[in-house]
Design a protein around this motif. Sequence first.
Motif, mmCIF file in Angstrom:
data_model
loop_
_atom_site.group_PDB
_atom_site.id
_atom_site.type_symbol
_atom_site.label_atom_id
_atom_site.label_comp_id
_atom_site.label_asym_id
_atom_site.label_seq_id
_atom_site.Cartn_x
_atom_site.Cartn_y
_atom_site.Cartn_z
ATOM 1 N N GLY A 135 1.093 -1.351 -0.111
ATOM 2 C CA GLY A 135 0.162 0.073 0.513
ATOM 3 C C GLY A 135 1.251 1.049 0.206
ATOM 4 N N VAL A 136 0.765 2.286 -0.494
ATOM 5 C CA VAL A 136 0.742 3.397 -0.919
ATOM 6 C C VAL A 136 -0.235 4.500 -0.381
ATOM 7 C CG1 VAL A 136 2.067 4.760 -2.305
ATOM 8 C CG2 VAL A 136 2.007 3.166 -2.638
ATOM 9 N N VAL A 137 1.148 5.565 1.051
ATOM 10 C CA VAL A 137 0.313 6.672 1.520
ATOM 11 C C VAL A 137 0.800 8.019 -0.150
ATOM 12 C CG1 VAL A 137 0.641 8.932 3.176
ATOM 13 C CG2 VAL A 137 1.035 6.218 3.341
ATOM 14 N N ARG A 138 -0.895 8.584 -0.792
ATOM 15 C CA ARG A 138 -0.705 8.958 -0.858
ATOM 16 C C ARG A 138 -1.197 10.888 -0.908
ATOM 17 N NH1 ARG A 138 -6.357 8.563 -2.615
ATOM 18 N NH2 ARG A 138 -5.598 10.186 -4.312
ATOM 19 N N ASP A 139 0.702 11.565 -0.677
ATOM 20 C CA ASP A 139 0.912 12.085 0.394
ATOM 21 C C ASP A 139 1.829 13.275 -0.891
ATOM 22 O OD1 ASP A 139 -0.417 12.377 2.524
ATOM 23 O OD2 ASP A 139 1.967 12.473 3.627
ATOM 24 N N GLU A 140 1.031 12.881 -2.134
ATOM 25 C CA GLU A 140 1.850 13.827 -3.300
ATOM 26 C C GLU A 140 0.274 14.602 -3.912
ATOM 27 O OE1 GLU A 140 0.362 12.530 -6.659
ATOM 28 O OE2 GLU A 140 -0.295 10.899 -4.939
ATOM 29 N N GLY A 141 0.709 15.061 -4.862
ATOM 30 C CA GLY A 141 -0.998 15.742 -5.185
ATOM 31 C C GLY A 141 -1.372 15.413 -6.410
ATOM 32 N N MET A 142 -0.554 14.526 -7.603
ATOM 33 C CA MET A 142 -1.080 14.731 -8.842
ATOM 34 C C MET A 142 -2.384 13.735 -8.775
ATOM 35 S SD MET A 142 -1.886 11.793 -11.697
ATOM 36 C CE MET A 142 -0.702 10.964 -10.626
ATOM 37 N N THR A 143 -2.459 12.521 -7.728
ATOM 38 C CA THR A 143 -3.635 11.303 -8.051
ATOM 39 C C THR A 143 -4.825 12.445 -7.220
ATOM 40 O OG1 THR A 143 -3.067 10.325 -5.726
ATOM 41 C CG2 THR A 143 -1.983 9.922 -7.118
ATOM 42 N N GLN A 144 -4.628 13.378 -6.499
ATOM 43 C CA GLN A 144 -5.763 13.464 -5.494
ATOM 44 C C GLN A 144 -6.766 14.326 -6.381
ATOM 45 O OE1 GLN A 144 -5.231 15.877 -1.999
ATOM 46 N NE2 GLN A 144 -2.899 14.490 -1.644
ATOM 47 N N ALA A 145 -6.179 14.577 -7.801
ATOM 48 C CA ALA A 145 -6.423 15.337 -8.742
ATOM 49 C C ALA A 145 -7.305 14.320 -9.463
ATOM 50 C CB ALA A 145 -6.287 16.113 -10.065
ATOM 51 N N TYR A 146 -7.470 13.373 -9.000
ATOM 52 C CA TYR A 146 -8.668 12.530 -10.046
ATOM 53 C C TYR A 146 -9.106 12.191 -8.648
ATOM 54 C CZ TYR A 146 -5.496 11.342 -14.194
ATOM 55 O OH TYR A 146 -4.738 11.669 -15.386
ATOM 56 N N VAL A 147 -8.983 11.714 -8.003
ATOM 57 C CA VAL A 147 -9.998 11.013 -6.601
ATOM 58 C C VAL A 147 -9.614 11.658 -5.442
ATOM 59 C CG1 VAL A 147 -8.626 8.414 -6.358
ATOM 60 C CG2 VAL A 147 -11.094 8.715 -6.052
ATOM 61 N N ALA A 148 -10.621 11.675 -4.042
ATOM 62 C CA ALA A 148 -10.529 11.974 -2.986
ATOM 63 C C ALA A 148 -9.290 10.845 -2.269
ATOM 64 C CB ALA A 148 -12.365 11.731 -2.446
ATOM 65 N N PRO A 149 -8.690 11.930 -1.097
ATOM 66 C CA PRO A 149 -7.620 11.148 -0.668
ATOM 67 C C PRO A 149 -7.729 9.641 -0.073
ATOM 68 C CG PRO A 149 -7.340 14.007 -0.443
ATOM 69 C CD PRO A 149 -8.640 13.282 -1.177
ATOM 70 N N SER A 150 -8.790 9.915 0.526
ATOM 71 C CA SER A 150 -9.489 7.941 0.743
ATOM 72 C C SER A 150 -9.441 7.713 0.506
ATOM 73 C CB SER A 150 -10.729 8.486 1.731
ATOM 74 O OG SER A 150 -11.876 9.217 1.040
ATOM 75 N N TYR A 151 -9.486 7.613 -1.393
ATOM 76 C CA TYR A 151 -9.583 5.796 -1.875
ATOM 77 C C TYR A 151 -8.027 6.079 -1.874
ATOM 78 C CZ TYR A 151 -9.577 3.493 -6.611
ATOM 79 O OH TYR A 151 -9.626 2.667 -7.191
ATOM 80 N N PRO A 152 -8.063 4.689 -1.589
ATOM 81 C CA PRO A 152 -6.754 3.806 -1.160
ATOM 82 C C PRO A 152 -5.623 2.836 -2.325
ATOM 83 C CG PRO A 152 -8.560 2.142 -1.256
ATOM 84 C CD PRO A 152 -9.498 3.352 -1.172
ATOM 85 N N ALA A 153 -4.327 3.200 -1.769
ATOM 86 C CA ALA A 153 -3.456 2.802 -2.896
ATOM 87 C C ALA A 153 -2.898 1.592 -2.881
ATOM 88 C CB ALA A 153 -2.454 3.576 -3.013
ATOM 89 N N ALA A 154 -3.690 0.788 -2.468
ATOM 90 C CA ALA A 154 -3.628 -0.423 -2.154
ATOM 91 C C ALA A 154 -2.937 -1.756 -3.922
ATOM 92 C CB ALA A 154 -4.774 -1.452 -2.364
ATOM 93 N N ALA A 155 -1.943 -2.059 -3.056
ATOM 94 C CA ALA A 155 -1.213 -2.860 -4.578
ATOM 95 C C ALA A 155 -1.928 -4.066 -4.499
ATOM 96 C CB ALA A 155 0.503 -3.132 -4.649
ATOM 97 N N SER A 156 -1.922 -4.418 -6.465
ATOM 98 C CA SER A 156 -2.138 -5.918 -6.819
ATOM 99 C C SER A 156 -1.624 -7.179 -5.514
ATOM 100 C CB SER A 156 -2.370 -6.235 -8.214
ATOM 101 O OG SER A 156 -2.293 -7.414 -8.624
ATOM 102 N N TYR A 157 -2.620 -8.256 -5.387
ATOM 103 C CA TYR A 157 -2.479 -8.819 -4.044
ATOM 104 C C TYR A 157 -1.757 -9.720 -4.668
ATOM 105 C CZ TYR A 157 -5.775 -12.172 -6.177
ATOM 106 O OH TYR A 157 -6.507 -13.177 -6.628
ATOM 107 N N GLU A 158 -1.480 -9.915 -6.227
ATOM 108 C CA GLU A 158 -1.185 -10.680 -7.601
ATOM 109 C C GLU A 158 0.465 -10.481 -7.250
ATOM 110 O OE1 GLU A 158 -4.740 -12.845 -9.762
ATOM 111 O OE2 GLU A 158 -3.570 -11.595 -10.448
ATOM 112 N N VAL A 159 0.453 -8.545 -7.980
ATOM 113 C CA VAL A 159 1.663 -8.679 -7.698
ATOM 114 C C VAL A 159 2.918 -9.168 -6.738
ATOM 115 C CG1 VAL A 159 2.828 -6.309 -8.651
ATOM 116 C CG2 VAL A 159 1.354 -6.775 -9.909
#
Length: 301
Positions: free
Chosen positions: A141-165
Motif C-alpha cells: 500500500g502507498v500513502v498518497r501524500d503527493e498532489g497528482m492523484t488527488q486530482a483524480y480521486v479523493a485522498p481517502s481512496y486507497p492506493a492498494a497494490a495488486s495482491y497478485e503483484v
Amino acid sequence: MQESIKKLYDRYDYAPNVPLKGLLIDGKPALTGIDPARIGDYVILTVRDPLCDYVDDPAAQIAQHLEGAEMIARTGMFTTYTGTFEGARISIVSGGSGSPEAELVLHEFIENTDASTYVRVGGSGGMHESVRPGDVVISRGVVRDEGMTQAYVAPSYPAAASYEVVMAFVQAAYDLGVSFHVGVTRSSDSDFCGVGRPSVGGYMQPRHLEVIDYYRRAGVLNGDRESAAVVTLATLFGKRGGSICSVADNIVTGESFTAGAGHDTAIRVALKGFSVLHRMDLEKQRAGQDFWTPSLRGGTA
C-alpha cells in the motif's frame, strides 16, 4: 467506457476539442512515442535518477537483462524498451521524477495499449528502523501524500497494490534469497520539507518537525515520489499496480546514503517477479479463473 463515466463525459462541453486518447504525433502517442502493438503485458516505470547509480539510461540498463530487447520509442521525455524475461513480455519506460511525470506515461500506456500490469521500480529512502540500506521494499500500500492523484480521486481512496503483484514479487525475493520487506510506502512531491528534511539554509516550519516520527509510528517503511501515482491510476483504470524500491539510506537510524544501494537487487526481484506473475496468469487462464488462488499452483483447481 463505463456507463456512469460516459454519462458525465457526455456533459463535458469541451469533448470535441480534447482528443480522448491524448495528443498524437505521426499517429503515435505524442509524449512516449510508442507503437502500442509493441508494448508488453507487464510494464516497469523507472526514473532517470542519479541516486540509483545508473551508468546508462535506466530503461536501457534494465533492458540488458531481457531477451531480444529492443528500444521501441524515444522522445525528449521518455525512452521505452521491450523484451522478454523467462517468458514474460516486459516493457520498460524511463522518464523524469515525480507523480506528474508518471501520469503522462500511465495515461498514454493505459489508454492505448493492452498492458495489464504497471510497477514502479526505483530508489527510496528508509524511514523506519526495521529497514536497512541495501534492502528492498515491496509495497502492499502507498500513502498518497503527493498532489497528482488527488486530482483524480479523493485522498481517502486507497492506493492498494495488486495482491497478485505482491505475491509474485515476494516469491521472487524468496527465490533469489535477498533481504526484503513488505509494507507501506509513502509518496510525496516534496523531497525536502514534505518528508521532514530541511531545505535551503536549514529552512523548516514547526509542522515539518513531526513528519518523520508521524509516519514512523504508523509503520511506514520508506518514501519515494512515484509509487502512489502508479498504484492509484492502475487501480482506477482496471489494471494491476505495484511498487518495489531499493533503500539507499535511513533517516531514522542515521545510516548514510550510498548511491545505488540495493538497486540491482530491486531490478532482479522485479524481473523475476514478472516471470512468476506470468506463470500465475497462465494458470488462471488454463483454469478459467479471473483471480489467482494458491490451489492453482497445487493443481487441485
